[in-house]
Design an enzyme around this catalytic site. Structure first.
Site, PDB file in Angstrom:
ATOM      1  N   ASN A   7     -12.105  -1.853   4.662  1.00  0.00           N
ATOM      2  CA  ASN A   7     -11.524  -0.671   4.026  1.00  0.00           C
ATOM      3  C   ASN A   7     -12.510  -0.229   2.954  1.00  0.00           C
ATOM      4  O   ASN A   7     -12.588  -0.833   1.890  1.00  0.00           O
ATOM      5  CB  ASN A   7     -10.167  -1.054   3.419  1.00  0.00           C
ATOM      6  CG  ASN A   7      -9.490   0.115   2.745  1.00  0.00           C
ATOM      7  OD1 ASN A   7     -10.056   1.204   2.630  1.00  0.00           O
ATOM      8  ND2 ASN A   7      -8.276  -0.099   2.288  1.00  0.00           N
ATOM      9  N   ARG A  91     -10.688   1.062   8.437  1.00  0.00           N
ATOM     10  CA  ARG A  91      -9.674   2.027   8.012  1.00  0.00           C
ATOM     11  C   ARG A  91     -10.397   3.357   7.780  1.00  0.00           C
ATOM     12  O   ARG A  91     -11.404   3.409   7.077  1.00  0.00           O
ATOM     13  CB  ARG A  91      -9.039   1.555   6.714  1.00  0.00           C
ATOM     14  CG  ARG A  91      -8.084   2.578   6.169  1.00  0.00           C
ATOM     15  CD  ARG A  91      -7.622   2.192   4.803  1.00  0.00           C
ATOM     16  NE  ARG A  91      -6.688   3.199   4.330  1.00  0.00           N
ATOM     17  CZ  ARG A  91      -6.581   3.554   3.058  1.00  0.00           C
ATOM     18  NH1 ARG A  91      -7.325   2.985   2.131  1.00  0.00           N
ATOM     19  NH2 ARG A  91      -5.715   4.460   2.691  1.00  0.00           N
ATOM     20  N   HIS A 180      -1.005   6.753   4.632  1.00  0.00           N
ATOM     21  CA  HIS A 180      -0.343   5.440   4.715  1.00  0.00           C
ATOM     22  C   HIS A 180       0.266   5.222   6.098  1.00  0.00           C
ATOM     23  O   HIS A 180       1.203   4.437   6.251  1.00  0.00           O
ATOM     24  CB  HIS A 180       0.819   5.292   3.705  1.00  0.00           C
ATOM     25  CG  HIS A 180       0.434   5.308   2.267  1.00  0.00           C
ATOM     26  ND1 HIS A 180       1.165   5.987   1.327  1.00  0.00           N
ATOM     27  CD2 HIS A 180      -0.587   4.727   1.606  1.00  0.00           C
ATOM     28  CE1 HIS A 180       0.607   5.821   0.138  1.00  0.00           C
ATOM     29  NE2 HIS A 180      -0.472   5.063   0.286  1.00  0.00           N
ATOM     30  N   ARG A 241      -0.811  10.080  -9.791  1.00  0.00           N
ATOM     31  CA  ARG A 241      -0.732  11.406  -9.175  1.00  0.00           C
ATOM     32  C   ARG A 241       0.624  12.037  -9.440  1.00  0.00           C
ATOM     33  O   ARG A 241       1.648  11.349  -9.396  1.00  0.00           O
ATOM     34  CB  ARG A 241      -0.914  11.309  -7.651  1.00  0.00           C
ATOM     35  CG  ARG A 241      -2.281  10.842  -7.229  1.00  0.00           C
ATOM     36  CD  ARG A 241      -2.431  11.021  -5.711  1.00  0.00           C
ATOM     37  NE  ARG A 241      -3.537  10.261  -5.207  1.00  0.00           N
ATOM     38  CZ  ARG A 241      -3.430   9.259  -4.329  1.00  0.00           C
ATOM     39  NH1 ARG A 241      -2.250   8.901  -3.853  1.00  0.00           N
ATOM     40  NH2 ARG A 241      -4.496   8.629  -3.919  1.00  0.00           N
ATOM     41  N   GLU A 385      -1.290  -3.834   6.061  1.00  0.00           N
ATOM     42  CA  GLU A 385      -2.125  -2.837   6.731  1.00  0.00           C
ATOM     43  C   GLU A 385      -3.311  -3.484   7.439  1.00  0.00           C
ATOM     44  O   GLU A 385      -3.718  -3.049   8.505  1.00  0.00           O
ATOM     45  CB  GLU A 385      -2.609  -1.796   5.709  1.00  0.00           C
ATOM     46  CG  GLU A 385      -1.480  -0.855   5.317  1.00  0.00           C
ATOM     47  CD  GLU A 385      -1.740  -0.065   4.046  1.00  0.00           C
ATOM     48  OE1 GLU A 385      -1.633  -0.667   2.959  1.00  0.00           O
ATOM     49  OE2 GLU A 385      -2.036   1.129   4.136  1.00  0.00           O
TER      50      GLU A 385
END
Ligand code: ADP
Length: 398
Positions: A7, A91, A180, A241, A385
């Protein structure tokens, strides 16, 4: 098969080596400050000590070289040679409309991912650099790209279109993509498995609440809506965010604060969310929970507002699916913050949700947290993940 999962960010790179048969993580680690002074690699073999080494990493190729060196180190490594690594799973953040599935990486795929750079200027170029670095050092190892957006490509038009001039969709592909996806897919499937019910028969809402946070609606095994949009900025209030805001706030702030669009975007991405809302108390829910228990008004406001927004999305997605059978909490906050789950579920009386407080306090396992007999089942499902990427990679590489 042993699968290396990568990743890659602009200055960091997370990795895990996973044995696909036992689904065990053999080693994992992180390269930080790639291309910046003071770069370091952290490496932890399964059951072994974590080692941190400060060493120069001028670029991602050097970072990957150090990862491979750590994995094959005669003392602390977990494989004898690189030949033991059967495949690499990468990823990739944005697959645009081109990728509704994971793919084997070849020149054509690299070009198509590059075409999506505009949609994710911070992430995709970094992902490509990581893939290129890996291909250079392991030229004969098959590699797969697993996209954050792919699972959401099943959304119907009414869920992914914005109320903007249609020409912007035609010209620039401005629409909801969602992120996601690997986690939403893994968690929703796992929930069905744990409940022993067919995935294709369920209406599931997944609340992925981490530093980045998103909700998705999964009906009969397909994603039908999700809260992140063209970029990960839309939707829930996140660590830093803002999530959903009135877009006119951007112009208002530009005038009042004399800021450029770029500066305001930095505020919305890096200085807002629970960090901003708590008046800079923290972006970390551990601090916010502590603050809440102390009665700190910044923490109370933040916890309540964050949870209210999650509950609102659950309501919206219940409407989108004409009902809901299962609601799952996952990721750092979703898995570890019983207080947030409590606050969210307080809004769900209309779905017949009643929490089992003892189950809600448990950690680290797939668990139902509603009392038996509830019309809607609420669960905590730890996401994974990396394992999902490894599974996808093996499925493609065979
Ligand atoms: P990401 O992958 O988006 O960076 P994670 O899913 O790892 O994020 O979630 C990180 C967040 O999880 C942290 O910022 C913190 O707020 C929250 N978190 C982690 N552990 C706990 C805990 N024990 N209690 C409450 N919140 C936690």
């Amino acid at each position: 098969m042993k699968v290396l999962v990568i990743n890659c960010g602009s200055s960091s790179l997370k990795f895990q080596l996973i044995d696909s048969e036992s689904e065990q993580c053999l080693a994992k680690g992180l390269c930080e400050r790639i291309g910046i002074e003071g770069s370091m690699i952290t490496y932890t073999p399964d059951g072994g000590e974590k080692e941190k080494t400060v060493t120069p990493m001028p670029d991602h190729t050097e970072a990957i070289r150090l990862v491979l060196e750590a994995l094959t180190n005669p003392k602390t490594g977990v494989v004898r040679s690189l030949d033991e690594i059967g495949a690499v799973g990468h990823r990739v953040v944005h697959g645009g409309e081109k990728f509704a599935q994971s793919v084997i990486i070849d020149e054509e795929v690299m070009a198509a991912v590059e075409e999506c750079n505009d949609l994710a200027p911070l992430h995709n170029p970094a992902n490509l650099i990581g893939i290129n670095a890996c291909r250079k050092l392991m030229p004969s190892t098959p590699m797969a790209g697993v996209f954050d957006t792919a699972f959401h490509q099943t959304m119907p038009e009414e869920a992914y279109m914005y109320g903007l001039p249609y020409a912007y969709y035609q010209k620039y592909k401005i629409r909801r993509y969602g992120f996601h996806g690997t986690s939403h897919s893994y968690v929703s499937r796992r929930a069905a498995e744990v409940l022993g019910k067919p995935y294709e028969d369920l209406k599931i809402i997944v609340c992925h609440l981490g530093n980045g946070a998103s909700v998705s609606a999964v009906k009969n095994g397909k994603c039908v809506d999700t809260s992140m949009g063209l970029t990960p900025l839309e939707g829930l209030i996140m660590g830093t965010r803002s999530g959903d805001i009135d877009p006119a706030i951007i112009e208002f702030l530009a005038h009042k604060e004399g800021k450029s669009i770029d500066e305001i975007m930095t505020v919305l991405n890096k200085k807002s969310g629970v960090l901003g809302l708590s008046d800079n108390l923290s972006s970390d829910f551990r601090d916010l929970e502590d603050g809440y228990h102390r009665g700190d008004e910044n923490a109370v406001r933040t916890m309540k507002t964050f949870s209210y927004h999650v509950a609102k999305y659950i309501g919206a997605y219940t409407a989108a699916m004409n009902g809901v059978d299962v609601i799952c909490f996952t990721a750092g906050v979703g898995e570890n913050a019983p207080l947030v789950r409590n606050f969210v579920c307080e809004y769900l009386g209309y779905l017949g949700v009643e929490l089992d407080q003892e189950a809600n306090r448990k950690r680290g396992e797939d668990i139902v947290i509603t009392v038996p007999g509830c019309r809607t089942t609420v669960m905590v499902i730890p996401t994974n993940e990396e394992l999902a990427i490894a599974r996808e990679t093996v499925r493609l590489v065979g």
